[in-house]
Scaffold this motif. Structure first.
Motif, short mmCIF file in Angstrom:
data_model
loop_
_atom_site.label_atom_id
_atom_site.label_comp_id
_atom_site.label_asym_id
_atom_site.label_seq_id
_atom_site.Cartn_x
_atom_site.Cartn_y
_atom_site.Cartn_z
N ALA A 156 -3.35 56.43 149.26
CA ALA A 156 -2.92 55.10 149.70
C ALA A 156 -4.10 54.30 150.24
CB ALA A 156 -1.84 55.24 150.78
N VAL A 157 -4.97 54.93 151.04
CA VAL A 157 -6.14 54.23 151.58
C VAL A 157 -7.05 53.75 150.45
CG1 VAL A 157 -8.23 54.49 152.96
CG2 VAL A 157 -6.08 55.45 153.79
N LEU A 158 -7.28 54.61 149.46
CA LEU A 158 -8.15 54.23 148.34
C LEU A 158 -7.51 53.12 147.51
CD1 LEU A 158 -10.76 54.68 146.84
CD2 LEU A 158 -9.70 56.61 145.63
N THR A 159 -6.19 53.12 147.41
CA THR A 159 -5.49 52.04 146.69
C THR A 159 -5.73 50.70 147.38
OG1 THR A 159 -3.78 53.57 145.90
CG2 THR A 159 -3.25 51.23 145.89
N PHE A 160 -5.62 50.69 148.69
CA PHE A 160 -5.90 49.46 149.45
C PHE A 160 -7.35 49.02 149.22
CE2 PHE A 160 -1.98 50.24 151.70
CZ PHE A 160 -1.61 49.01 152.23
N ALA A 161 -8.27 49.97 149.21
CA ALA A 161 -9.68 49.63 149.02
C ALA A 161 -9.93 49.02 147.64
CB ALA A 161 -10.55 50.88 149.20
N LEU A 162 -9.30 49.57 146.61
CA LEU A 162 -9.47 49.02 145.27
C LEU A 162 -8.87 47.62 145.15
CD1 LEU A 162 -8.80 52.17 143.07
CD2 LEU A 162 -10.97 50.99 143.37
N LEU A 190 4.02 50.69 141.91
CA LEU A 190 2.58 50.77 142.15
C LEU A 190 1.85 51.37 140.95
CD1 LEU A 190 0.52 50.13 144.30
CD2 LEU A 190 0.97 52.34 145.37
N ARG A 191 2.46 52.34 140.30
CA ARG A 191 1.85 52.94 139.11
C ARG A 191 1.70 51.90 137.98
NH1 ARG A 191 5.08 58.75 138.68
NH2 ARG A 191 3.70 59.94 140.07
N VAL A 192 2.59 50.92 137.96
CA VAL A 192 2.52 49.87 136.95
C VAL A 192 1.65 48.71 137.43
CG1 VAL A 192 3.86 48.16 135.67
CG2 VAL A 192 4.76 50.47 135.97
N GLY A 193 1.88 48.27 138.68
CA GLY A 193 1.21 47.08 139.19
C GLY A 193 -0.29 47.22 139.36
N GLY A 194 -0.76 48.40 139.76
CA GLY A 194 -2.19 48.57 139.96
C GLY A 194 -2.99 48.42 138.67
N PRO A 195 -2.67 49.22 137.63
CA PRO A 195 -3.40 49.04 136.36
C PRO A 195 -3.24 47.66 135.76
CG PRO A 195 -2.29 51.18 136.42
CD PRO A 195 -1.81 50.42 137.63
N TRP A 243 -8.63 48.07 152.83
CA TRP A 243 -8.79 46.75 152.19
C TRP A 243 -10.09 46.10 152.65
CZ3 TRP A 243 -6.02 43.44 148.87
CH2 TRP A 243 -6.48 42.12 148.85
N CYS A 244 -10.34 46.13 153.97
CA CYS A 244 -11.56 45.52 154.50
C CYS A 244 -12.80 46.14 153.88
CB CYS A 244 -11.60 45.66 156.02
SG CYS A 244 -10.34 44.73 156.91
N VAL A 245 -12.79 47.48 153.74
CA VAL A 245 -13.93 48.15 153.13
C VAL A 245 -14.10 47.69 151.69
CG1 VAL A 245 -14.82 50.39 152.37
CG2 VAL A 245 -13.80 50.15 154.64
N GLY A 246 -12.99 47.57 150.96
CA GLY A 246 -13.07 47.11 149.58
C GLY A 246 -13.59 45.69 149.48
N ALA A 247 -13.12 44.81 150.37
CA ALA A 247 -13.57 43.41 150.35
C ALA A 247 -15.05 43.31 150.70
CB ALA A 247 -12.73 42.58 151.32
N LEU A 284 -7.16 53.97 139.39
CA LEU A 284 -5.78 53.63 139.70
C LEU A 284 -4.80 54.51 138.93
CD1 LEU A 284 -6.14 49.75 139.80
CD2 LEU A 284 -5.42 51.18 141.72
N LEU A 285 -5.12 54.82 137.69
CA LEU A 285 -4.25 55.69 136.89
C LEU A 285 -4.18 57.09 137.50
CD1 LEU A 285 -5.31 54.58 133.29
CD2 LEU A 285 -3.13 54.09 134.44
N VAL A 286 -5.30 57.59 137.97
CA VAL A 286 -5.32 58.91 138.61
C VAL A 286 -4.58 58.87 139.94
CG1 VAL A 286 -6.81 60.67 139.64
CG2 VAL A 286 -7.44 59.63 137.45
N LEU A 287 -4.79 57.80 140.71
CA LEU A 287 -4.13 57.70 142.02
C LEU A 287 -2.61 57.66 141.89
CD1 LEU A 287 -6.39 55.10 143.89
CD2 LEU A 287 -6.17 57.54 144.35
N GLY A 288 -2.10 57.25 140.73
CA GLY A 288 -0.65 57.23 140.53
C GLY A 288 0.00 58.57 140.76
N ARG A 289 -0.75 59.64 140.60
CA ARG A 289 -0.22 60.99 140.81
C ARG A 289 -0.16 61.38 142.29
NH1 ARG A 289 0.56 64.10 136.64
NH2 ARG A 289 0.29 65.98 137.90
N THR A 290 -0.77 60.59 143.16
CA THR A 290 -0.80 60.95 144.59
C THR A 290 0.33 60.28 145.37
OG1 THR A 290 -2.22 59.10 145.32
CG2 THR A 290 -3.32 61.05 144.41
N TYR A 291 1.03 59.31 144.78
CA TYR A 291 2.00 58.53 145.54
C TYR A 291 3.28 59.31 145.82
CZ TYR A 291 -1.08 54.77 143.92
OH TYR A 291 -2.17 53.99 143.63
N LEU A 292 3.85 59.09 146.99
CA LEU A 292 5.10 59.72 147.38
C LEU A 292 6.29 58.88 146.93
CD1 LEU A 292 4.37 60.75 151.09
CD2 LEU A 292 4.30 62.22 149.07
#
Length: 395
Positions: free
Chosen positions: A12-18, A75-80, A139-143, A175-183
């Motif tokens: 989740a943290v990495l998703t916000f960063a991306l 999220l699995r759809v929206g991110g990619p 998010w701040c780190v990503g920005a 993002l495609l790989v992160l889709g496997r980490t979501y609850l």
């Protein structure tokens, strides 16, 4: 604490960063976009408005989608899709085509933003303690990374198109790989009777708080540099430091916000944050020198940093599933991000930029007052979720 739950948190943290990286990259390279298509300031404003309205429309329509599909699926759809839409923005050869691509990018980001906040709420409740501020720190780190890489791209002579395509192509597989980490979303026991057709009043109150906070963020992002340069007569290079300094303050606030929330509670935190935002923005406007104003801007970022994460976190516990309530509060907040800079522009035309920026002081006070209307006790749902072992990370 299970390994799967820790992976879900990091995901989740990495998703916000991306998300921060992709949006930040587009923002940082706007001058290059202007050069590429020969756009005027008004045309750039139209492109950004198309992006913002696309996001707002999607966010406002997400309540039913989130209730039915859940944050993991969206999220699995929206991110990619957001990464692909950013490529489309990079490749458009004319203003009309760019407006269409910018609208689509805004719409896909609307999906992405609401879903990642709902996923953050799900992970937070599974942990049984506040985590949302730390996720927004991502998010701040990503920005901030977007700012650094954007500057490096300029030094290396990388074009607007190449910069955006490179960031998108790097983000897409991650993002495609992160889709496997979501609850998967799970019902909050406090409202386990089932989803509500109508949002409880507290969701709209939280949306109003997010609206005020996002307005402040938009005002600083779009107007602080111009105020520093034109009103305070700061050199342009010094004035340009205002926004990254503001982001640094937000990053520090969000890294420490979850611990402070556990100690002082949301109601007290939001009241203090509103008062700090008003006081330090007042210092920005009263500063006798640009350097003093820059120091005050850091503390404005520190003050406002935790408001939107906490409001979205609370919204996620207000109904049986976090998605619909976060969609409602998030859409209200994002409207503030759009309307704040517009309001400053209108007010500055009829008064002065210094006077118009006083709106941020008023917004800080409104946050402090509205926070007192929140319940004294936070929902207990974050401590009552089923055991993480029964929540598979991947479908």
């Amino acid at each position: 604490m299970t390994r799967d739950l820790r992976i879900a948190r990091y995901g989740a943290v990495l998703t916000f960063a991306l998300a921060g990286l992709m949006v930040g990259t587009m923002t940082v390279r706007i001058p290059a976009l202007t050069d590429k298509l020969g756009l005027s300031e008004a045309e750039v404003g139209t492109v950004l408005l198309a992006w913002g309205l696309g996001a707002l429309v999607t966010m406002q329509s997400m309540r039913r989608v989130m209730a039915r599909a859940g944050s993991r699926t969206v999220l699995r759809v929206g991110g990619p899709l957001t990464a692909l839409a950013l490529i489309a923005v990079a490749l458009m050869p004319s203003l009309p085509a760019l407006l269409v691509a910018s609208t689509v990018f805004g719409m896909t980001f609307g999906l992405f933003d609401i879903a990642m906040n709902a996923q953050g709420s799900t992970v937070e409740r599974a942990y049984g303690r506040p985590l949302m501020n730390g996720m927004h720190a991502g998010w701040c780190v990503g920005a901030m990374t977007a700012g650094v890489t954007g500057s490096l791209s300029i030094v290396l002579g990388l074009s607007f198109t190449a910069n955006l395509v490179l960031v998108s192509l790097l983000s897409l597989p991650v993002l495609l790989v992160l889709g496997r980490t979501y609850l998967p979303d799970v019902p909050a026991p406090a409202t386990a009777a089932g989803p509500r057709r109508r949002m409880p009043p507290v969701v709209y109150l939280l949306g109003a708080l997010a609206f005020f906070a996002f307005m402040v963020e938009g005002v600083v992002a779009d107007w602080n540099g111009l105020y520093m340069r034109d009103t305070m007569k700061a050199p342009e290079a010094l004035a340009a430091l205002g926004y990254p300094i503001f982001e640094a303050g937000m990053l520090l606030g969000r890294l420490t916000g979850d611990r402070l929330r556990s100690r002082f509670g949301v109601r007290g935190m939001l009241t203090a944050a509103g008062l700090a935002t008003a006081a330090f923005f007042g210092m920005v406007l009263a500063a006798p020198a640009p350097v003093v104003a820059l120091v005050a801007v850091f503390f404005v970022g520190l003050g406002v940093a935790t408001i939107s994460p906490m409001t979205l976190s609370l919204a996620g516990t207000a109904t049986s599933t976090p998605g619909p309530a976060i969609a409602q509060a998030g859409a209200m907040g994002y409207a503030g991000l759009l309307l704040g800079p517009v309001a400053i522009g209108f007010l500055s035309d009829v008064t002065s930029l210094r006077t118009a920026l006083g709106l941020a002081v008023v917004l800080g006070l409104l946050i402090a007052v509205a926070a007192r209307l929140l319940p004294r006790e936070e929902p207990a749902a974050v401590t009552q979720l089923p055991a993480p072992e029964r929540q598979p990370v991947a479908a």
